[in-house]
Design a protein around this motif. Structure first.
Motif, PDB file in Angstrom:
ATOM      1  N   ASP A 209      -2.282   1.292   0.551  1.00 43.04           N
ATOM      2  CA  ASP A 209      -1.338   1.638  -0.505  1.00 43.04           C
ATOM      3  C   ASP A 209       0.023   1.008  -0.244  1.00 43.04           C
ATOM      4  N   MET A 210       0.726   0.697  -1.336  1.00 44.32           N
ATOM      5  CA  MET A 210       2.076   0.176  -1.205  1.00 44.32           C
ATOM      6  C   MET A 210       3.013   1.250  -0.670  1.00 44.32           C
ATOM      7  N   THR A 211       3.970   0.845   0.158  1.00 45.69           N
ATOM      8  CA  THR A 211       5.029   1.723   0.645  1.00 45.69           C
ATOM      9  C   THR A 211       6.361   1.003   0.440  1.00 45.69           C
ATOM     10  N   PRO A 212       7.475   1.701   0.515  1.00 43.33           N
ATOM     11  CA  PRO A 212       8.770   1.022   0.377  1.00 43.33           C
ATOM     12  C   PRO A 212       8.954  -0.121   1.374  1.00 43.33           C
ATOM     13  N   SER A 213       8.410   0.021   2.559  1.00 44.27           N
ATOM     14  CA  SER A 213       8.594  -1.039   3.557  1.00 44.27           C
ATOM     15  C   SER A 213       7.741  -2.264   3.269  1.00 44.27           C
ATOM     16  N   THR A 214       6.586  -2.069   2.636  1.00 40.16           N
ATOM     17  CA  THR A 214       5.717  -3.223   2.385  1.00 40.16           C
ATOM     18  C   THR A 214       6.097  -3.987   1.129  1.00 40.16           C
TER      19      THR A 214
ATOM     20  N   LEU B 139      -7.744  -3.880 -12.975  1.00 39.09           N
ATOM     21  CA  LEU B 139      -9.083  -3.696 -13.549  1.00 39.09           C
ATOM     22  C   LEU B 139     -10.129  -3.310 -12.504  1.00 39.09           C
ATOM     23  N   VAL B 140     -10.067  -3.933 -11.350  1.00 40.85           N
ATOM     24  CA  VAL B 140     -11.123  -3.749 -10.353  1.00 40.85           C
ATOM     25  C   VAL B 140     -10.751  -2.696  -9.311  1.00 40.85           C
ATOM     26  N   VAL B 141      -9.576  -2.849  -8.668  1.00 35.50           N
ATOM     27  CA  VAL B 141      -9.194  -1.929  -7.591  1.00 35.50           C
ATOM     28  C   VAL B 141      -8.893  -0.537  -8.144  1.00 35.50           C
ATOM     29  N   CYS B 142      -8.012  -0.455  -9.128  1.00 38.87           N
ATOM     30  CA  CYS B 142      -7.633   0.843  -9.692  1.00 38.87           C
ATOM     31  C   CYS B 142      -8.542   1.269 -10.838  1.00 38.87           C
TER      32      CYS B 142
ATOM     33  N   ALA C 132      -4.887  -8.018   1.102  1.00 41.59           N
ATOM     34  CA  ALA C 132      -6.319  -7.712   1.099  1.00 41.59           C
ATOM     35  C   ALA C 132      -6.892  -7.785  -0.311  1.00 41.59           C
ATOM     36  N   ASP C 133      -6.128  -7.313  -1.309  1.00 40.15           N
ATOM     37  CA  ASP C 133      -6.578  -7.436  -2.702  1.00 40.15           C
ATOM     38  C   ASP C 133      -6.780  -8.907  -3.065  1.00 40.15           C
TER      39      ASP C 133
END
Length: 334
Positions: free
Chosen positions: A95-100, A150-153, A287-288
């Protein structure tokens, strides 16, 4: 090397082609000879001064080319490898975080309107096998956005119906990914010529949303009243209500774009009574991108490319992009 620097306060007249020396890679870095880049809406916002940038910033978030040299402690790539940039170099997976999400090429640090770039190795993935540099340069922003939405979420599956809005590159990539997954695609545009092109790319059914203002209801009717499983929502305020109408009970809206503004009135009862899930999509992780590239290779997908310009014609490239006459990616060759 040749590169383009954007001077404050922005605007096409402040894109300046200059020559500078490139540096050599340090530990963990790779030196890449950039061969191609592509334009995105975010790039246009930066260039036009609608987003903050440092004076002299090298624009463009998407780039592809070949590795020239690697620094110490780099084992993922070797000289000669074809690579494509990632939008968030520090968002490696999960998952995305503020640091990434802290750094974006072409915005918070220098981007790919440059013949050479020296960046951390994790700022790149390998390019798809058989892709030209121009083709690879289309993937970073819009390709990964469509994939994640479309694919991941969305978790699209065979037999689903996908509604894509307009003919922007995110919608075109989503159309291709949906067809590869075995889904049916309904596509919209206000231009009859573009509607025909959408059919050629693979759309099963098309709707002219100017001729059919209640296009959300039309899309639902095309599914025998059930509603679509997924909407690739790139419009924002002016289209979201119709996207909600188009959705089936339990459907998914990938909220991606703000082409019509930044604030909208939403029918809350329509969302919870129909259990519609909305996913806010902001590109994707490294990774996506790697997963998407494997799928591209297996399905032998190719991006839709409108026009290509040499680096010295970057102003003409942005002018063409802003005209909204393009169908597919507008690219730069370096």
């Amino acid at each position: 090397m040749r590169l383009v620097r954007l001077r404050t306060p922005g605007g096409l007249d402040n894109l300046k082609l200059v020559e500078e020396d490139h540096r050599q890679p340090g530990p963990g870095e790779v030196l890449v000879r950039v061969r191609a880049s592509s334009l995105n809406l975010r790039d246009d916002f930066v260039v036009q001064g609608k987003m903050p940038f440092a004076d002299g910033r090298v624009p463009l978030s998407d780039g592809a080319g070949e590795v020239i040299a690697v620094g110490d402690d780099v084992d993922a790539f070797k000289a000669g490898d074809g690579v494509v940039s990632t939008f968030y170099p520090w968002w490696l997976g999960g998952d995305m975080t503020p640091s990434t999400r802290r750094d974006i090429p072409g915005e918070s640090f220098d981007g790919f309107a440059s013949e050479y770039v020296c960046m951390p190795a994790h700022a790149f993935t390998r390019a798809p096998a058989g892709y030209t540099h121009i083709e690879a340069a289309t993937l970073t922003c819009t390709g990964v956005t469509a994939w994640r939405g479309l694919v991941v979420c969305g978790k699209v599956k065979p037999g689903d119906t996908v509604l894509v809005l307009g003919t922007g590159s995110v919608s075109l990539f989503a159309l291709q990914f949906a067809k590869a997954a075995g889904a049916r695609v309904i596509a919209t545009s206000s231009d009859d010529q573009k509607l025909e092109k959408l059919r050629l790319v693979g759309a099963d059914t098309v709707i002219n949303y100017k001729a059919v203002p209640d296009w959300g209801r039309n899309a639902r009717d095309l599914t025998d009243g059930r509603g679509v499983d997924h909407v690739i929502e790139v419009g924002g305020p002016a289209t979201l209500a119709q996207s909600i109408i188009a959705c089936r009970t339990g459907g998914h809206i990938a909220l991606i774009g703000v082409l019509t503004g930044f604030a909208a009135e939403v029918s809350i009862p329509a969302l919870f009574s129909n259990q519609i899930r909305i996913s806010g999509i902001s590109i994707g992780s490294r990774a996506d991108q790697e997963d998407m590239i494997r799928a591209i290779e297996v399905n032998r997908l190719k991006p839709v490319i409108d026009r290509r310009f040499p680096l010295e014609d970057i102003v003409a490239a942005f002018t063409h992009y802003e005209s909204q006459k393009h169908f597919g990616k507008v690219c730069l060759e370096l």
